[in-house]
Design a protein around this motif. Sequence first.
Motif, short mmCIF file in Angstrom:
data_model
loop_
_atom_site.label_atom_id
_atom_site.label_comp_id
_atom_site.label_asym_id
_atom_site.label_seq_id
_atom_site.Cartn_x
_atom_site.Cartn_y
_atom_site.Cartn_z
N LEU A 1 -3.97 1.22 -3.45
CA LEU A 1 -5.00 1.29 -2.42
C LEU A 1 -4.60 0.42 -1.23
O LEU A 1 -4.19 -0.73 -1.40
N VAL A 2 -4.69 1.01 -0.03
CA VAL A 2 -4.39 0.25 1.18
C VAL A 2 -5.55 0.39 2.17
O VAL A 2 -6.26 1.41 2.18
N ASP A 3 -5.72 -0.62 3.02
CA ASP A 3 -6.72 -0.54 4.08
C ASP A 3 -6.09 0.12 5.30
O ASP A 3 -4.95 0.59 5.23
N ASP A 4 -6.79 0.12 6.42
CA ASP A 4 -6.26 0.83 7.58
C ASP A 4 -5.12 0.07 8.27
O ASP A 4 -4.57 0.53 9.26
N HIS A 5 -4.75 -1.10 7.72
CA HIS A 5 -3.57 -1.83 8.19
C HIS A 5 -2.42 -1.74 7.17
O HIS A 5 -1.46 -2.48 7.28
N MET A 6 -2.57 -0.87 6.21
CA MET A 6 -1.61 -0.66 5.12
C MET A 6 -1.48 -1.89 4.22
O MET A 6 -0.49 -2.06 3.50
N ARG A 7 -2.51 -2.78 4.25
CA ARG A 7 -2.51 -3.94 3.38
C ARG A 7 -3.04 -3.55 2.01
O ARG A 7 -4.04 -2.84 1.91
N THR A 8 -2.40 -4.07 0.97
CA THR A 8 -2.93 -3.88 -0.38
C THR A 8 -3.91 -5.01 -0.65
O THR A 8 -4.21 -5.83 0.23
N SER A 9 -4.40 -5.09 -1.89
CA SER A 9 -5.35 -6.16 -2.24
C SER A 9 -4.65 -7.51 -2.41
O SER A 9 -5.30 -8.53 -2.53
#
Lengths: 435, 159
Positions: free
Chosen positions: A277-285
């Motif tokens: 899962l990534v956010d809209d900055h391609m960061r994972t948890s």
Amino acid sequence: MRRAPLSVERNELVHHVIVGAGPAGVTAAETIRELEPEAAITLVGDEPEAPYSRMAIPYLLIGKIGEEGTWLRKGPNHYERLGITLMPGRRMTGLDPVARRIGLEGGETLAYDRLLLALGARPLRPAIEGLDLPGVHTCWTLADARQIAAGAVPGSHVVLMGAGFVGTIVLEALALRQVSLTVVEMGDRMVPRMMDEVAGGMLKRWCEAKGVKVLTGTSIRRIAKALVPAAEARDSLVVELSDGSILPAHVVVVSAGVRSNTESVAASGIGLGNGILVDDHMRTSLPDVYAAGDVAQGRDFMSGEAHVHAIQITAAAHGRIAAYNMTGRDQAYHGSLNMNVLDTLGLITCSFGSWQGNGGDCARLVDQTGFRYLRLEFDGTGDVVIGAQAVGTTDHVGALRGLIQSKRRLGTAVKEQLMADPTRFMAGFVQTLHR
Amino acid sequence: MQKSLLIQPVKCTGCRQCEMACSFEKERSFNPSRSRIRVFDIHSEARFVPYTCTQCAQAWCLQACPVDAIKIDAATKAKVVNDNLCVGCKVCTIACPFGTINYVADSGKVAKCDLCGGDPACAKACPTGAITYVDAEQTGYDKMRAWAVKTDTQSHTHA
């Protein structure tokens, strides 16, 4: 442009570790280099070859290109010249987010300041008896392609499991190798997740007219070794279908979908869905850990939900966005638009966005005898296109993406023109651009 | 000085000399269907719009290419397809939101405007000055580029 503070000492070089040498990983490495001339960049891949494109494999199989033609980048010493350290043939085994290092096969570890997981996907292998027999191959890697090329000789009996997007690309390559080909698809039509019944039906008729046997609504029950010498000695396999019939085969190619490669990070505590899962900055948890490409489950442009879009265009876009954020720039991604294009023995098909529509207005042109089809879906009764499919049309199809992704309002007059004749989509697009 | 095509639809009479010139220059045949610039006939508004690649900054086609077959020409900044490397996968044709890179079945490759190496045949052929090749600062493509930002899923290229 805002710059996030870097967590490392000012004079120390940031080490970017990118795992996965497909389009997402390579694009990220190059983009980081553009942005940070001094940063250390290591690109780890688990296959021995130079970074290559899986999409090019069908063209290798038909002899249009050699293996070098599949390479993602062609310049001599491309990676060396950019100061990107390539580590091919190294499989990642684990991720320790506290110690900020990854484990590689053989016990080696690699420390990172920023980590990009571009781990890709791999073909699903359904639980069917006989799938591990010699002569049964997936078609995903260059190694797979070499084995298929060795077995799929002209005239040989080949059974292809799956007529999804990847399967149908492989179908063309196999058919052009002049094998005797049977395609077995569980769904009620070809490319069921890319196109509707009309398009899938046209594609099936087209393939059959070209001498490919297409069995839809059929599954493979099991694969076994041929016990009695078959009529053709090289048919070492028998494929038993759900209707009880039997197909002799020399080669079976399995194309039953793909899934994201998440196993190596499963124990790290990283947030997982179907992919990472990534956010809209391609960061994972996990801090300083990003994901991109087929392994990443990120923002879908149409729904805003997190989806895995295992396509080239998304992989390259993810790679660029990740690179911007890994180097401290604040770059949000608007989301990926699902889209595909296929050339099946000369019949070219494509689909974009919500091609199934949302129950709103729909413009269709169906020409069964001419193998032409165009379907545009509008958002409800409004004048914004949200999805499209085309069969037998190649000119200007990119504008269908433009129409969808710009959410451009066409106005009543242009919409009415397209409802009457969807083939005028390009004129309508140009008209709204130059209003 | 960087130059680009300036297209002024208001001056276009729909004569299609640009299409003839382009197809002859690039394909050695007078065949408008092979032209990389197309004139759209907007009948409802009784006007014509010549349309081709804007050589956009986002370079969607180049970004999407899986085999490194599209490069930026150092002199003209045009995005140019290398026929020796193009495998004909068509991913660029769905990636370009302007619809200005197209598959050519005869060659098995894609084709797009390459600005004829800095001397575009369409501009030379246009009798009304609807298509000119001028200092990039003046071109009306700014409007289209502004539009492109809205389509842009990679808006950093404008950051």
